[in-house]
Design a protein around this motif. Structure first.
Motif, PDB file in Angstrom:
ATOM      1  N   UNK A 186      15.450 -13.347   2.367  1.00 33.65           N
ATOM      2  CA  UNK A 186      14.239 -13.164   1.766  1.00 33.65           C
ATOM      3  C   UNK A 186      13.156 -13.257   2.464  1.00 33.65           C
ATOM      4  N   UNK A 187      13.086 -14.007   3.752  1.00 31.26           N
ATOM      5  CA  UNK A 187      12.039 -14.313   4.564  1.00 31.26           C
ATOM      6  C   UNK A 187      11.887 -12.959   5.247  1.00 31.26           C
ATOM      7  N   UNK A 188      13.083 -12.395   5.499  1.00 33.42           N
ATOM      8  CA  UNK A 188      12.562 -10.768   6.227  1.00 33.42           C
ATOM      9  C   UNK A 188      12.020  -9.812   5.171  1.00 33.42           C
ATOM     10  N   UNK A 189      12.196 -10.138   3.753  1.00 30.06           N
ATOM     11  CA  UNK A 189      11.662  -9.251   2.988  1.00 30.06           C
ATOM     12  C   UNK A 189      10.348  -9.624   2.180  1.00 30.06           C
ATOM     13  N   UNK A 190      10.005 -10.812   1.836  1.00 30.17           N
ATOM     14  CA  UNK A 190       8.696 -11.095   1.089  1.00 30.17           C
ATOM     15  C   UNK A 190       7.648 -10.549   1.744  1.00 30.17           C
ATOM     16  N   UNK A 191       6.843  -9.992   0.919  1.00 32.65           N
ATOM     17  CA  UNK A 191       5.250  -9.410   1.199  1.00 32.65           C
ATOM     18  C   UNK A 191       5.675  -8.108   1.878  1.00 32.65           C
ATOM     19  N   UNK A 192       6.798  -7.330   1.866  1.00 31.58           N
ATOM     20  CA  UNK A 192       6.944  -6.141   2.520  1.00 31.58           C
ATOM     21  C   UNK A 192       7.454  -4.980   1.598  1.00 31.58           C
ATOM     22  N   UNK A 251      -1.234  -7.092  -0.797  1.00 33.26           N
ATOM     23  CA  UNK A 251      -0.936  -7.694   0.314  1.00 33.26           C
ATOM     24  C   UNK A 251      -2.369  -8.418   0.828  1.00 33.26           C
ATOM     25  N   UNK A 252      -3.469  -7.712   0.634  1.00 35.69           N
ATOM     26  CA  UNK A 252      -4.774  -8.240   0.998  1.00 35.69           C
ATOM     27  C   UNK A 252      -5.124  -9.174  -0.101  1.00 35.69           C
ATOM     28  N   UNK A 253      -4.664  -9.264  -1.201  1.00 32.86           N
ATOM     29  CA  UNK A 253      -5.500 -10.035  -2.297  1.00 32.86           C
ATOM     30  C   UNK A 253      -4.460 -11.439  -2.426  1.00 32.86           C
ATOM     31  N   UNK A 254      -3.111 -11.334  -2.320  1.00 34.94           N
ATOM     32  CA  UNK A 254      -2.020 -12.298  -2.834  1.00 34.94           C
ATOM     33  C   UNK A 254      -1.290 -12.847  -1.698  1.00 34.94           C
ATOM     34  N   UNK A 255      -1.595 -12.570  -0.416  1.00 33.23           N
ATOM     35  CA  UNK A 255      -0.856 -13.054   0.659  1.00 33.23           C
ATOM     36  C   UNK A 255      -1.601 -13.730   1.615  1.00 33.23           C
ATOM     37  N   UNK A 286       7.901 -18.976  -2.441  1.00 31.77           N
ATOM     38  CA  UNK A 286       6.724 -18.464  -1.921  1.00 31.77           C
ATOM     39  C   UNK A 286       5.879 -19.289  -1.025  1.00 31.77           C
ATOM     40  N   UNK A 287       6.398 -20.463  -0.621  1.00 30.37           N
ATOM     41  CA  UNK A 287       5.972 -21.399   0.169  1.00 30.37           C
ATOM     42  C   UNK A 287       6.618 -21.459   1.414  1.00 30.37           C
ATOM     43  N   UNK A 288       8.009 -21.141   1.627  1.00 34.27           N
ATOM     44  CA  UNK A 288       8.849 -21.567   2.646  1.00 34.27           C
ATOM     45  C   UNK A 288       8.335 -21.112   3.898  1.00 34.27           C
ATOM     46  N   UNK A 289       7.856 -19.843   3.780  1.00 42.46           N
ATOM     47  CA  UNK A 289       7.452 -19.472   5.366  1.00 42.46           C
ATOM     48  C   UNK A 289       6.198 -20.277   5.789  1.00 42.46           C
ATOM     49  N   UNK A 290       5.788 -21.084   5.122  1.00 46.05           N
ATOM     50  CA  UNK A 290       4.233 -21.502   5.537  1.00 46.05           C
ATOM     51  C   UNK A 290       4.850 -23.116   5.636  1.00 46.05           C
ATOM     52  N   UNK A 411       2.398 -20.853  -8.094  1.00 42.19           N
ATOM     53  CA  UNK A 411       3.269 -20.217  -6.927  1.00 42.19           C
ATOM     54  C   UNK A 411       3.522 -18.522  -7.462  1.00 42.19           C
ATOM     55  N   UNK A 412       3.271 -18.235  -8.497  1.00 45.24           N
ATOM     56  CA  UNK A 412       3.772 -16.780  -9.031  1.00 45.24           C
ATOM     57  C   UNK A 412       2.465 -15.747  -8.657  1.00 45.24           C
ATOM     58  N   UNK A 413       1.594 -16.535  -8.199  1.00 48.30           N
ATOM     59  CA  UNK A 413       0.416 -15.581  -8.024  1.00 48.30           C
ATOM     60  C   UNK A 413       0.426 -15.217  -6.597  1.00 48.30           C
ATOM     61  N   UNK A 414       1.231 -15.416  -5.746  1.00 50.31           N
ATOM     62  CA  UNK A 414       0.831 -15.198  -4.324  1.00 50.31           C
ATOM     63  C   UNK A 414       2.300 -15.405  -3.361  1.00 50.31           C
ATOM     64  N   UNK A 415       1.719 -15.261  -2.216  1.00 50.33           N
ATOM     65  CA  UNK A 415       2.834 -15.670  -1.188  1.00 50.33           C
ATOM     66  C   UNK A 415       2.038 -16.448  -0.039  1.00 50.33           C
ATOM     67  N   UNK A 416       2.417 -17.615   0.743  1.00 51.21           N
ATOM     68  CA  UNK A 416       1.887 -18.097   1.576  1.00 51.21           C
ATOM     69  C   UNK A 416       2.868 -18.264   2.779  1.00 51.21           C
ATOM     70  N   UNK A 417       2.250 -17.909   4.005  1.00 53.30           N
ATOM     71  CA  UNK A 417       3.109 -18.025   5.290  1.00 53.30           C
ATOM     72  C   UNK A 417       2.216 -18.405   6.408  1.00 53.30           C
TER      73      UNK A 417
END
Length: 424
Positions: A186-192, A251-255, A286-290, A411-417
């Motif tokens: 999933x870390x290769x996919x989230x946000x793509x 991606x501009x708003x939620x990442x 949604x937080x694991x990459x951060x 956490x449902x509103x975005x992605x953090x990395x």
């Protein structure tokens, strides 16, 4: 194939009146329709604005809107209270319940050769393009698939044709798509927007669903400077461009890409929205990459009282716990029940830190023994909430006493990395 309406930017705030007028403008371009099916998300996506858009569709079509089928996926059916809260004045008797284990038909099968290709040789099963029978057999001349595009752990970016093939999908299709995403990583996919799971869904759309009169209504939602949830964009169309434009804006708003890692994160799960770790583990996904190696993730979960919303999946989560990828893959080989519920296996992988950081759950309805039995650390909800009060904390960096924490209110509103980790 057309894009009927498209508007949005990271600074835009579309009012309810504007959203309604924009949707009406798009729907007028479709011409007269006599039997319309709306497919919005369920209450777990309450913040998507899809409830309002479904109500606008009812106001536009009136009696021609004959059915509303919430895209439950594996979730529980919505209660009357949830329907009234999310969909306003939309008549209760229009709502149908999706049964993901029994109420489906198969449009076709994605071949094993294609699955082998997209999974980089890891999986060679076929993938059935399953949908609720109402999608295929309901006699509708318009199917409005309504929902929010936002980073997602299974498919990369939520919505588009996922709302149909997973939201109204069957057990085999849901299990196999989730497992594909977990095995691929999933870390290769989230946000793509372009991922193996999306390629499978697109194959199904192109080969098996062209005869279906599906039009997508996609929203992009984010918080403004005041912390208010606002509509940043809306896109209406019957082709891939509709989803792709929304994904680009999301991606501009939620990442949120961070320049430094988080060593302590506190995530709040709204009790009205998050009642299980099946949903609440968005705090992990949604937080694991951060999160830094050795970091602590604290999950304030006052409404969480179970692991899986589906009883069979709840049993499997309790049996194996969030034990990491290698162990889960071995269990799949040895346990036919887990092998028959691959979305549960995928969830066990998604919810594990793989030993890299600590996950401390502070639930309102699970005991210490239950939490620790699934390989999480336990935290007392009252005590931890008193220290990290979500009513006081602001989204982002905060100082509590002598420590720095990163707070996320939903956490449902975005992605953090962390910039240095994204793309690893």
């Amino acid at each position: 194939m057309s894009l009927f309406f498209a508007i949005g930017s990271p600074e835009m705030e579309i009012s309810p009146a504007e959203a309604k007028a924009n949707l009406f403008e798009a729907l007028k371009k479709l011409g007269e329709r006599k039997r319309v099916l709306a497919v919005p998300p369920d209450f777990t996506r309450f913040h998507s604005k899809a409830g309002e858009f479904t109500e606008y569709a009812w106001q536009f079509y009136g009696d021609a809107l004959t059915d509303v089928l919430p895209a439950l996926g594996t979730h529980k059916a919505m209660s009357d209270h949830e329907i009234a809260t999310m969909f306003g004045a939309t008549p209760r008797d229009l709502f149908r319940v999706h049964d993901w284990r029994n109420d489906v038909v198969t449009l076709g099968e994605v071949p094993s050769e294609f699955m082998l290709e997209v999974s980089e040789g890891k999986l060679d099963y076929t993938w059935p393009a399953q949908v609720n029978k109402l999608i295929r057999d309901g006699g509708h001349d318009l199917i409005l698939s309504i929902g929010q595009v936002v980073p997602h752990e299974v498919v990369g970016m939520a919505n588009g044709n996922k709302n149909i093939f997973v939201g109204t999908g069957g057990s085999v299709g849901i299990h196999r798509s989730h497992f594909l995403g977990a095995v691929y990583g999933m870390e290769r996919m989230m946000g793509r927007a372009e991922t193996p799971v999306r390629r499978v869904l697109n194959y199904a759309s192109e080969h098996f669903a062209k005869q279906l009169p599906i039009v997508y209504v996609q929203t992009v939602v984010a918080k403004n400077a005041k912390g208010e949830l606002v509509l940043r964009g809306m896109f209406v169309g019957d082709d891939a461009e509709c989803f792709e434009r929304a994904a680009e804006l999301s991606l501009e708003c939620n990442f949120l890409m961070l320049d430094r890692e988080i060593h302590k994160a506190v995530v709040f799960l709204d009790p009205h929205e998050f009642k299980s770790t099946w949903l609440g583990n968005k705090s992990v996904y949604r937080t694991r990459m951060a999160l830094a190696d050795g970091a602590e993730l604290i999950v304030l979960a006052p409404g969480v009282h179970e692991f899986g919303e589906d009883k069979a999946i709840d049993v499997l989560i309790r049996k194996y716990g969030y034990c990491g990828t290698p162990a889960t893959l071995e269990y799949v080989k040895s346990d036919p029940q887990l092998a028959a519920n691959l979305s549960a296996a995928a969830h066990l992988i998604h919810g594990s830190s793989e030993g890299r950081f600590t996950i401390r759950y502070c639930p309102g309805g699970l005991t210490r023994e239950e939490v620790e039995s699934v390989h999480f650390e336990y935290g007392d909800l009252a005590e931890t909430t008193a220290k990290y009060d979500p009513a006081i904390l602001k989204d982002g960096w905060n100082t509590v006493g002598d420590e720095e924490i990163f707070f996320i209110s939903n956490p449902g509103l975005g992605l953090w990395a962390y910039r240095g980790r994204f793309g690893d």
